[in-house]
Design a protein around this motif. Structure first.
Motif, PDB file in Angstrom:
ATOM      1  N   ALA A  96       0.852  -1.192   0.000  1.00 33.35           N
ATOM      2  CA  ALA A  96       0.000   0.000   0.000  1.00 33.35           C
ATOM      3  C   ALA A  96       0.883   1.235   0.000  1.00 33.35           C
ATOM      4  O   ALA A  96       1.805   1.354   0.809  1.00 33.35           O
ATOM      5  CB  ALA A  96      -0.923  -0.005   1.214  1.00 33.35           C
ATOM      6  N   VAL A  97       0.606   2.156  -0.919  1.00 32.36           N
ATOM      7  CA  VAL A  97       1.360   3.403  -1.017  1.00 32.36           C
ATOM      8  C   VAL A  97       0.387   4.570  -1.100  1.00 32.36           C
ATOM      9  O   VAL A  97      -0.802   4.392  -1.383  1.00 32.36           O
ATOM     10  CB  VAL A  97       2.305   3.411  -2.242  1.00 32.36           C
ATOM     11  CG1 VAL A  97       3.369   2.335  -2.106  1.00 32.36           C
ATOM     12  CG2 VAL A  97       1.514   3.226  -3.537  1.00 32.36           C
ATOM     13  N   SER A  98       0.905   5.779  -0.868  1.00 36.85           N
ATOM     14  CA  SER A  98       0.078   6.974  -0.865  1.00 36.85           C
ATOM     15  C   SER A  98       0.711   8.042  -1.741  1.00 36.85           C
ATOM     16  O   SER A  98       1.944   8.110  -1.861  1.00 36.85           O
ATOM     17  CB  SER A  98      -0.053   7.500   0.574  1.00 36.85           C
ATOM     18  OG  SER A  98      -0.760   8.725   0.609  1.00 36.85           O
ATOM     19  N   CYS A  99      -0.126   8.862  -2.374  1.00 37.33           N
ATOM     20  CA  CYS A  99       0.380  10.048  -3.064  1.00 37.33           C
ATOM     21  C   CYS A  99      -0.639  11.166  -2.900  1.00 37.33           C
ATOM     22  O   CYS A  99      -1.841  10.917  -2.790  1.00 37.33           O
ATOM     23  CB  CYS A  99       0.669   9.770  -4.534  1.00 37.33           C
ATOM     24  SG  CYS A  99      -0.786   9.529  -5.581  1.00 37.33           S
ATOM     25  N   ASP A 100      -0.138  12.395  -2.846  1.00 40.44           N
ATOM     26  CA  ASP A 100      -1.011  13.539  -2.656  1.00 40.44           C
ATOM     27  C   ASP A 100      -0.344  14.776  -3.246  1.00 40.44           C
ATOM     28  O   ASP A 100       0.758  15.137  -2.834  1.00 40.44           O
ATOM     29  CB  ASP A 100      -1.293  13.757  -1.167  1.00 40.44           C
ATOM     30  CG  ASP A 100      -2.418  14.745  -0.930  1.00 40.44           C
ATOM     31  OD1 ASP A 100      -2.294  15.898  -1.385  1.00 40.44           O
ATOM     32  OD2 ASP A 100      -3.425  14.378  -0.300  1.00 40.44           O
ATOM     33  N   PRO A 101      -1.003  15.438  -4.208  1.00 40.01           N
ATOM     34  CA  PRO A 101      -0.373  16.590  -4.851  1.00 40.01           C
ATOM     35  C   PRO A 101      -0.124  17.755  -3.905  1.00 40.01           C
ATOM     36  O   PRO A 101       0.797  18.543  -4.107  1.00 40.01           O
ATOM     37  CB  PRO A 101      -1.379  16.973  -5.949  1.00 40.01           C
ATOM     38  CG  PRO A 101      -2.675  16.380  -5.516  1.00 40.01           C
ATOM     39  CD  PRO A 101      -2.320  15.133  -4.790  1.00 40.01           C
ATOM     40  N   PHE A 102      -0.937  17.874  -2.829  1.00 39.72           N
ATOM     41  CA  PHE A 102      -0.756  18.991  -1.911  1.00 39.72           C
ATOM     42  C   PHE A 102       0.317  18.722  -0.863  1.00 39.72           C
ATOM     43  O   PHE A 102       0.809  19.647  -0.235  1.00 39.72           O
ATOM     44  CB  PHE A 102      -2.080  19.327  -1.226  1.00 39.72           C
ATOM     45  CG  PHE A 102      -3.092  19.936  -2.145  1.00 39.72           C
ATOM     46  CD1 PHE A 102      -2.896  21.193  -2.676  1.00 39.72           C
ATOM     47  CD2 PHE A 102      -4.235  19.245  -2.507  1.00 39.72           C
ATOM     48  CE1 PHE A 102      -3.817  21.757  -3.539  1.00 39.72           C
ATOM     49  CE2 PHE A 102      -5.166  19.804  -3.365  1.00 39.72           C
ATOM     50  CZ  PHE A 102      -4.957  21.068  -3.882  1.00 39.72           C
TER      51      PHE A 102
END
Length: 227
Positions: A96-102
Motif C-alpha cells: 500500500a502506497v500513498s500520493c497527494d499533490p498537496f
C-alpha cells in the motif's frame, strides 16, 4: 467558526446533470490552496482530517479486502500525509502506497497500475474533474477497482441549494456531484459506477474480479462525521 472574509463565492448548477460547482478557485495554485484552505486552521473546518478519517478508512479497507492483504496492491490517491497507508501496514497490508499533490508525495512509477485505488474525500476538492478522473482511471488495473468517497447531493437539493452543509468553500468543496454527474464522469473514462451509500462508491471496468466482488459485497454504514 471563521470570521466573514467578505468574499462572495458563487456556485453554478448544470441543468442537465445537477452538478454544482464554483470557478472562483480555478486559477489558484497549489500554494494558494495551502495558504488559504489547507493551512493550520483547516482542522477547524474538518476535524476528522487528522486521524479519525484515516483510521476509519483503514478499518473499512481491512473489512472489505482484508483476506487479500498479503497480495492486493493499493494506492491511496490524495492520501494527505500517508497516515491511512501506515495504519494499513500496521494491519498487515504489504503493498500500500500513498500520493497527494498537496503534500508533495511522488506519483507512482509511470505505467504502474493498482488492484485498488482509493480516493477518500478528494473529488469535491479538485477543480479539474476531467483530469482527476482520467488520472484515477489510468491508475486502476484492468481488473482493479476505484473506491472513492464524496457525498452526492440529497433528493431535496433544489430546495436546499447552497444551504446544504456540504457546500463549504472554506473546506475546499468546489465540486458537488449528483449521482448522475458522478456516473457521467466515470463513464467518460470507461468505468462503471456502483454506489454503496450516498458517500461511498465503487468504479470498475469489469465486475469479474475478486477485489471488485469483495467491495460490492461489503456492508457499509453511513458515516456520521463531516468531511
Amino acid at each position: 467558526m471563521f470570521p466573514d472574509t467578505g468574499k462572495m463565492i458563487r456556485y453554478s448548477a448544470c441543468l442537465a446533470c445537477d452538478h454544482i460547482w464554483t470557478t472562483c478557485l480555478d486559477h489558484w495554485t497549489s500554494a494558494d490552496f495551502q495558504r488559504h484552505i489547507y493551512n493550520d486552521d483547516y482542522v477547524l473546518a474538518d476535524p476528522p482530517f487528522t486521524y479519525d478519517r484515516p483510521a476509519r478508512n483503514a478499518a473499512l479497507i481491512d473489512r472489505m479486502v482484508g483476506p487479500m492483504k498479503e497480495t492486493v496492491d493499493i494506492l491511496d490517491w490524495g492520501g494527505g500525509n500517508g497516515l491511512m497507508v501506515r495504519l494499513l501496514a500496521e494491519r498487515g497490508f504489504r503493498h500500500a502506497v500513498s500520493c497527494d499533490p498537496f503534500y508533495g508525495d511522488g506519483k507512482p512509477a509511470p505505467g504502474r497500475r493498482f488492484d485498488l485505488v482509493t480516493c477518500f474525500e478528494v473529488v469535491e476538492h479538485v477543480p479539474d474533474q476531467q483530469s482527476l478522473f482520467a488520472e484515477l482511471a489510468r491508475l486502476v488495473a484492468p481488473r482493479g477497482a476505484l473506491l472513492l468517497s464524496t457525498l452526492v447531493q440529497p433528493d431535496d437539493i433544489h430546495r436546499m441549494g447552497l444551504g446544504w452543509w456540504y457546500a463549504r468553500p472554506r473546506n475546499g468543496h468546489v465540486r458537488l456531484h449528483s449521482t448522475v454527474s458522478l456516473e457521467h464522469c466515470l463513464a467518460v473514462v470507461g468505468l462503471e459506477l456502483v454506489s454503496l451509500s450516498a458517500e461511498l462508491h465503487v468504479a470498475f471496468r469489469t465486475a469479474d474480479s475478486p477485489v471488485v466482488q469483495a467491495l460490492l459485497a461489503a456492508e457499509v454504514h453511513e458515516p456520521s462525521l463531516p468531511g
